[in-house]
Design an enzyme around this catalytic site. Structure first.
Site, PDB file in Angstrom:
ATOM      1  N   ARG A   5       1.712  -1.498  -0.167  1.00 20.68           N
ATOM      2  CA  ARG A   5       0.022   0.254  -0.527  1.00 20.68           C
ATOM      3  C   ARG A   5       1.294   1.168   0.230  1.00 20.68           C
ATOM      4  O   ARG A   5       1.833   0.977  -0.138  1.00 20.68           O
ATOM      5  CB  ARG A   5      -0.815   0.060   1.297  1.00 20.68           C
ATOM      6  CG  ARG A   5      -0.185  -0.814   2.506  1.00 20.68           C
ATOM      7  CD  ARG A   5       0.661   0.388   3.123  1.00 20.68           C
ATOM      8  NE  ARG A   5       0.663   1.233   3.616  1.00 20.68           N
ATOM      9  CZ  ARG A   5       1.083   1.882   3.900  1.00 20.68           C
ATOM     10  NH1 ARG A   5       2.708   1.574   3.419  1.00 20.68           N
ATOM     11  NH2 ARG A   5       0.706   3.402   3.739  1.00 20.68           N
ATOM     12  N   GLY A   6       0.325   2.625   0.018  1.00 25.45           N
ATOM     13  CA  GLY A   6       0.723   3.716  -0.313  1.00 25.45           C
ATOM     14  C   GLY A   6       1.204   3.683  -2.106  1.00 25.45           C
ATOM     15  O   GLY A   6       1.455   2.696  -2.619  1.00 25.45           O
TER      16      GLY A   6
ATOM     17  N   ASP B 152      -1.127  10.881  -2.144  1.00 24.43           N
ATOM     18  CA  ASP B 152      -2.353   9.738  -2.805  1.00 24.43           C
ATOM     19  C   ASP B 152      -2.342  10.186  -4.851  1.00 24.43           C
ATOM     20  O   ASP B 152      -2.177   9.921  -5.573  1.00 24.43           O
ATOM     21  CB  ASP B 152      -3.180   8.993  -2.858  1.00 24.43           C
ATOM     22  CG  ASP B 152      -2.567   8.243  -1.416  1.00 24.43           C
ATOM     23  OD1 ASP B 152      -2.471   8.986   0.318  1.00 24.43           O
ATOM     24  OD2 ASP B 152      -2.744   6.821  -1.518  1.00 24.43           O
TER      25      ASP B 152
ATOM     26  N   LYS C 195      -4.296  10.122   3.247  1.00 25.21           N
ATOM     27  CA  LYS C 195      -5.103   8.762   4.025  1.00 25.21           C
ATOM     28  C   LYS C 195      -6.146   9.836   5.089  1.00 25.21           C
ATOM     29  O   LYS C 195      -5.732  11.267   5.490  1.00 25.21           O
ATOM     30  CB  LYS C 195      -4.379   8.485   4.735  1.00 25.21           C
ATOM     31  CG  LYS C 195      -4.870   7.707   6.382  1.00 25.21           C
ATOM     32  CD  LYS C 195      -5.523   6.174   5.799  1.00 25.21           C
ATOM     33  CE  LYS C 195      -5.310   6.412   4.565  1.00 25.21           C
ATOM     34  NZ  LYS C 195      -6.208   5.042   3.728  1.00 25.21           N
TER      35      LYS C 195
HETATM   36  O1  MRU Z   1      -4.905   2.780   2.179  1.00 24.70           O
HETATM   37  P1  MRU Z   1      -2.762   3.241   1.732  1.00 24.70           P
HETATM   38  O2  MRU Z   1      -2.349   2.429   3.332  1.00 24.70           O
HETATM   39  O3  MRU Z   1      -1.978   3.280   1.003  1.00 24.70           O
HETATM   40  O4  MRU Z   1      -2.287   5.046   2.354  1.00 24.70           O
HETATM   41  C1  MRU Z   1      -1.738   5.594   2.239  1.00 24.70           C
HETATM   42  C2  MRU Z   1      -1.571   7.265   2.660  1.00 24.70           C
HETATM   43  O5  MRU Z   1      -2.689   7.672   2.809  1.00 24.70           O
HETATM   44  C3  MRU Z   1      -0.475   7.322   2.717  1.00 24.70           C
HETATM   45  O6  MRU Z   1       0.147   8.826   3.041  1.00 24.70           O
HETATM   46  C4  MRU Z   1       0.198   8.252   1.400  1.00 24.70           C
HETATM   47  O7  MRU Z   1       0.235   6.749  -0.264  1.00 24.70           O
HETATM   48  C5  MRU Z   1       1.113   8.623   0.530  1.00 24.70           C
HETATM   49  S1  MRU Z   1       2.700   8.301   0.795  1.00 24.70           S
HETATM   50  C6  MRU Z   1       2.664   7.468  -1.029  1.00 24.70           C
END
Ligand code: MRU
Length: 352
Positions: A51-52, A238, A249
């Site tokens: 994820r990320g 994102d 997030k």
């Molecule tokens: O749901 P996730 O864990 O994929 O969300 C990740 C985030 O919101 C991070 O803060 C975001 O991807 C920024 S870092 C690439």
């Protein structure tokens, strides 16, 4: 990233197999999983083994290479690619890097003169996306580190470190760079319910990097900012809309509003692959809504030594699980990219 003295990336490809760190098991178990085909890779993205935004993008790029390798070398080639692309892009809607990567591999394949050339181009393009992502994180660290004098107390939300990218990260990259330059930074990590990326993943990275930190309940950051215990906030993103609005997030928005109210700098860090020039503003970012179970239960290491979940809420209760929110550009001090530092309203300049 170094884990147990060995260099790793979050995700990589060996032959036709995608390999990745299984983030569902961190911080308790460190396991590498093998994904033999694009269906398995899509499942890993959807179920958040990875994820990320940056890591999702790199994984989708490798998944596209799997699609092209699996496709029959006859009249069914194009149809297989179309179906495989839909499977990968249908996994998670918000992270722009997913679409950046799939489009990039598709463009490389479309320009190829033969099926063999298409397969080669897909592998090379997927690898380039991953390498570019790792290099962007390092450059973000270089641009961001001067903002962190010795003794800085910083707040971050979710996980925007190594694990959210191929390496280095975005929000944590300046911290890692400052540490390598001999400065000591203290990080407050929001736990980031419901999936606890801050408590599980950011904290695990900071332990590995030897960085002093404290995990705080999501509700605590406003109080700490009000009491003067936080010097600045750095988050990842994102998707960034053309007007500089930032999706990240869930919970990011309220931290930005409080920081703005108190005059605390609020920085967003990102590779430019996360900027979506076709998205005019934050209202147009597709926001993922995930299973209510992620709110109704908490997931972690049970006393039995196994990973499992415990029910928090009454059996009769339902829940909403909105995974991202949008921070308007006016609350953002600046956006740190691998191309330099930009005013949010001028973020499209980073693409030129
Ligand atoms: O749901 P996730 O864990 O994929 O969300 C990740 C985030 O919101 C991070 O803060 C975001 O991807 C920024 S870092 C690439």
């Amino acid at each position: 990233m170094i884990v147990d003295g060995r260099p790793y990336r979050t995700v990589w490809m060996e032959g036709a197999t995608v390999r990745m760190i299984n983030q569902l098991l961190l911080p308790h178990f460190f396991e590498i999983v093998d994904l033999p085909d694009h269906h398995a890779t899509a499942t890993a993205i959807r179920d958040m083994w990875v994820r990320g935004a940056g890591a999702i993008g790199a994984t989708a790029g490798y998944g596209m290479a799997q699609v092209v390798l699996e496709a029959p070398g006859d009249a069914g080639f194009q149809a297989y690619i179309k179906q495989g692309t839909a499977t990968l892009t249908g996994t998670r809607p918000t992270a722009q890097d997913l679409f950046y990567a799939t489009n990039k591999v598709l463009a490389a394949v479309e320009g190829a003169a033969s099926v063999a050339a298409a397969r080669q181009a897909a592998i090379e393009t997927a690898q380039a996306i991953a390498d570019e992502n790792a290099a962007a994180g390092e450059a973000i660290g270089k641009y961001g580190a001067p903002l962190l004098p010795d003794g800085t107390r910083m707040l971050t939300h979710c996980n925007a470190g190594w694990l959210a990218f191929v390496d280095w990260g975005s929000a944590l990259a300046p911290v890692y760079a400052a540490k390598r330059q001999g400065r000591s930074i203290f990080v407050y990590a929001d736990e980031t319910r419901p999936r606890s990326q801050g408590a599980r993943l950011t904290a695990w990275e900071l332990v590995n990097e030897g960085i002093d930190h404290a995990i705080v309940a999501d509700n605590a950051a406003g109080f700490l900012m009000q009491r003067g215990e936080i010097d600045l906030v750095i988050v990842g993103t994102d998707r960034i809309a053309a007007n500089g609005d930032v999706a990240n997030k869930i919970g990011t928005y309220e931290k930005a509003v409080v920081a703005h109210e108190l005059g605390i700098p609020f920085y967003v860090t990102t590779p430019t692959s996360t900027v979506d020039p076709n998205c005019p503003d934050g209202d147009h970012v597709p926001i993922e809504e995930r299973s209510p179970d992620e709110v109704l239960y908490s997931y972690g290491l049970l006393d039995s030594g196994e990973m499992g979940r415990v029910r928090l809420a009454p059996l009769q209760s339902t829940a909403r699980n909105v995974a991202f929110d949008v921070t308007p550009a006016r609350y953002i001090t600046s956006i740190i990219t691998e191309q330099g530092i930009f005013e949010p309203q001028n973020i499209l300049d980073a693409l030129r």
